[in-house]
Design an enzyme around this catalytic site. Structure first.
Site, PDB file in Angstrom:
ATOM      1  N   LYS A   1       5.191  17.826  -3.945  1.00 56.15           N
ATOM      2  CA  LYS A   1       6.138  17.082  -3.088  1.00 56.15           C
ATOM      3  C   LYS A   1       6.566  15.785  -3.785  1.00 56.15           C
ATOM      4  O   LYS A   1       7.757  15.470  -3.858  1.00 56.15           O
ATOM      5  CB  LYS A   1       5.467  16.751  -1.754  1.00 56.15           C
ATOM      6  N   ASN A   2       5.575  15.044  -4.302  1.00 56.51           N
ATOM      7  CA  ASN A   2       5.896  13.710  -4.826  1.00 56.51           C
ATOM      8  C   ASN A   2       6.574  13.740  -6.187  1.00 56.51           C
ATOM      9  O   ASN A   2       7.079  12.720  -6.648  1.00 56.51           O
ATOM     10  CB  ASN A   2       4.638  12.834  -4.841  1.00 56.51           C
TER      11      ASN A   2
ATOM     12  N   CYS B   1       5.265   1.587   7.676  1.00 57.61           N
ATOM     13  CA  CYS B   1       4.885   2.935   8.054  1.00 57.61           C
ATOM     14  C   CYS B   1       3.422   2.936   8.401  1.00 57.61           C
ATOM     15  O   CYS B   1       2.737   1.940   8.191  1.00 57.61           O
ATOM     16  CB  CYS B   1       5.266   3.943   6.970  1.00 57.61           C
TER      17      CYS B   1
ATOM     18  N   ASP C   1      -4.208   9.357  -1.954  1.00 57.37           N
ATOM     19  CA  ASP C   1      -3.772  10.520  -1.174  1.00 57.37           C
ATOM     20  C   ASP C   1      -4.894  11.539  -0.946  1.00 57.37           C
ATOM     21  O   ASP C   1      -4.690  12.535  -0.252  1.00 57.37           O
ATOM     22  CB  ASP C   1      -2.569  11.206  -1.855  1.00 57.37           C
TER      23      ASP C   1
ATOM     24  N   ARG D   1       5.491  17.717   6.856  1.00 56.47           N
ATOM     25  CA  ARG D   1       6.210  16.841   5.915  1.00 56.47           C
ATOM     26  C   ARG D   1       5.749  17.101   4.489  1.00 56.47           C
ATOM     27  O   ARG D   1       6.524  16.922   3.552  1.00 56.47           O
ATOM     28  CB  ARG D   1       5.899  15.367   6.235  1.00 56.47           C
TER      29      ARG D   1
END
Ligand code: EPU
Length: 422
Positions: free
Chosen positions: A22-23, A115, A308, A401
């Site tokens: 994803k990143n 966030c 993460d 997500r």
């Protein structure tokens, strides 16, 4: 909205294929804005975050075609203003700022809000673009970037209070590739995802050296051309499955991974007493011969322990009966939203500033819990797999997500879980 209902207590076993990162995908998709030609990007995971990025590219004028994980993107004519409604949904949309500045010398992007994992400023992104000669102004919640003169290469240091910045390095890199002269980024993020972006840019004709280290040197070129690229495997998804295998597995293999990117995860599992087997692009975790031991880590930029993976390892620590583990978070010191939810499942955790002190309990118990950020949510699912009884993880959209079909992949390993409407 959906929730995930997990029946705890089954053992996991088998093989799971890891999706594209994803990143890596997010900045690489943004980088296609740097050329008028078509780019082909493979192994882009089907996630709400990557879908938002594709929508942003469309709104900016790019033609986007997707055939399962392969994206064909042609950004022949683009505009500089990003749509607020889309940008506010995903913080990583900030990474269109670098390519727009590089190609158009102009970008208007909504200022991302705070966030759940912390304050998350973008001062270093802006400082980097200012070093290249762009003017930055804030107005009505938007960041306006403009350069009346061509941008010029220079030497800068992008280290902030919490270390390097991943998306900040990406943004400056994407602006610098079309900037006259030499740009040297000291204090650059060395994450594999930054290196992957640089490798794609090099295929497009950029001249970059040192990506994957903390000093990146860019020789600006006039123009970039179309290129094809395959996104690297997602090291955080792989790490999450390995921790799941440690918590309740009898041999879980992750396939299509780069074991070097997983070193801190596999080293921590080894130190804990699990067996790890690495072969080609696979890593397998198995129970060790003795009882697993507690572990201690501090999150750091790559190649240090990834922030993460912090929440998932906290879930593991909760299951190591009688063992004390400590998790210190230095990158996002407030990133502990999983802690109160894990406590609802019976975990024993004390917070001391930026450190969680976790004592493993004999048995977690199922409970209704609330997903907050992406990795915290994954940690709750892992804890649920080990808990006695049923856990309902609410607000599943956080997981969608960033994890491609997490529930389906866990089910192939033997987990008993299902989605349901809230
Ligand atoms: N920071 C600043 N100023 C800036 C930018 C960052 O002070 O201008 C601080 C941050 O507040 C934080 C530290 O620097 O304390 C590192 O933040 P970084 O900029 O590296 O984070 P990011 O680039 O916004 C990416 C990942 C995150 C991951 C971090 C750290 C993407 C899309 N996101 O965020 O991934 O946690 O790097 O490795 O690449 C996730 O996937 O769940 C996730 C949150």
């Amino acid at each position: 909205m959906q929730k995930l209902i997990v029946q705890g207590g089954t053992r996991l076993r088998g093989k799971v294929t890891i999706s594209g990162s994803k990143n890596s995908s997010l900045p690489i998709l943004a980088a296609t804005l740097l050329t008028k030609d078509e780019c082909i990007i493979r192994q882009v995971p089907d996630l709400s975050d990557t879908n938002y990025m594709l929508q942003i590219l469309r709104e900016l004028g790019a033609e986007v075609e997707r055939a399962s994980g392969t994206m064909h993107i042609k950004a022949e004519k683009i505009v500089s203003d990003t749509p607020y409604d889309l940008v506010r949904k995903m913080r990583a949309s900030i990474c269109v700022m670098g390519p727009l500045t590089g190609r158009l010398r102009k970008a208007v992007v909504s200022m991302p809000g705070g966030c759940v994992i912390g304050d998350r400023p973008v001062d270093l992104h802006l400082k980097g673009l200012e070093y290249l000669g762009a003017k930055v102004q804030m107005d009505g919640g938007n960041i306006h970037i403009e350069a009346t003169e061509p941008l010029k290469g220079t030497t800068m240091n992008l280290t902030g209070k919490f270390g390097s910045t991943v998306l900040g390095t990406d943004n400056v890199l994407m602006a610098a590739v079309l900037t006259k002269g030499t740009t040297i980024i000291e204090g650059a993020a060395a994450e594999p995802e930054v290196e992957d972006l640089a490798n794609f840019l090099i295929k497009m004709g950029a001249k970059i050296e040192g990506a994957g280290t903390t000093r990146i040197v860019v020789e600006g070129v006039e123009e970039l051309h179309g290129a094809e690229h395959t996104v690297i495997p997602d090291r955080i998804e792989a790490g999450t499955f390995l921790v799941a295998g440690a918590i309740c597995g009898d041999g879980v293999m992750v396939r299509r991974v780069d074991p070097a990117h997983l070193k801190t995860t596999t080293d921590t599992l080894l130190a804990c007493g699990y067996d790890i087997a690495i072969s080609g692009d696979t890593v397998t975790v198995m129970p060790g011969s003795g009882d697993p031991k507690g572990f201690h880590f501090t999150t750091r930029p790559y190649p240090g322990f990834p922030t993460d993976m912090q929440a998932q390892f906290c879930a593991l620590a909760c299951t190591l009966q009688g063992q004390l583990s400590t998790a210190r978070e230095t990158i996002f010191p407030q990133r502990f939203m999983h802690v109160p939810e894990l406590k609802r499942m019976g975990a024993s955790i004390e917070m001391e500033g930026d450190t969680a002190r976790i004592t493993g309990v004999p048995q977690l118990s199922g409970a209704p819990v609330m997903a907050s950020d992406l990795r915290a949510s994954a940690a709750l699912v892992l804890a649920a797999l080990n808990a006695k009884g049923t856990t309902e993880v609410h607000r599943l959209y956080h997981i969608d997500r960033g994890y491609e079909h997490l529930d389906e992949k866990l089910a192939t390993l033997g987990a008993v879980l299902q989605r349901a409407k809230e």
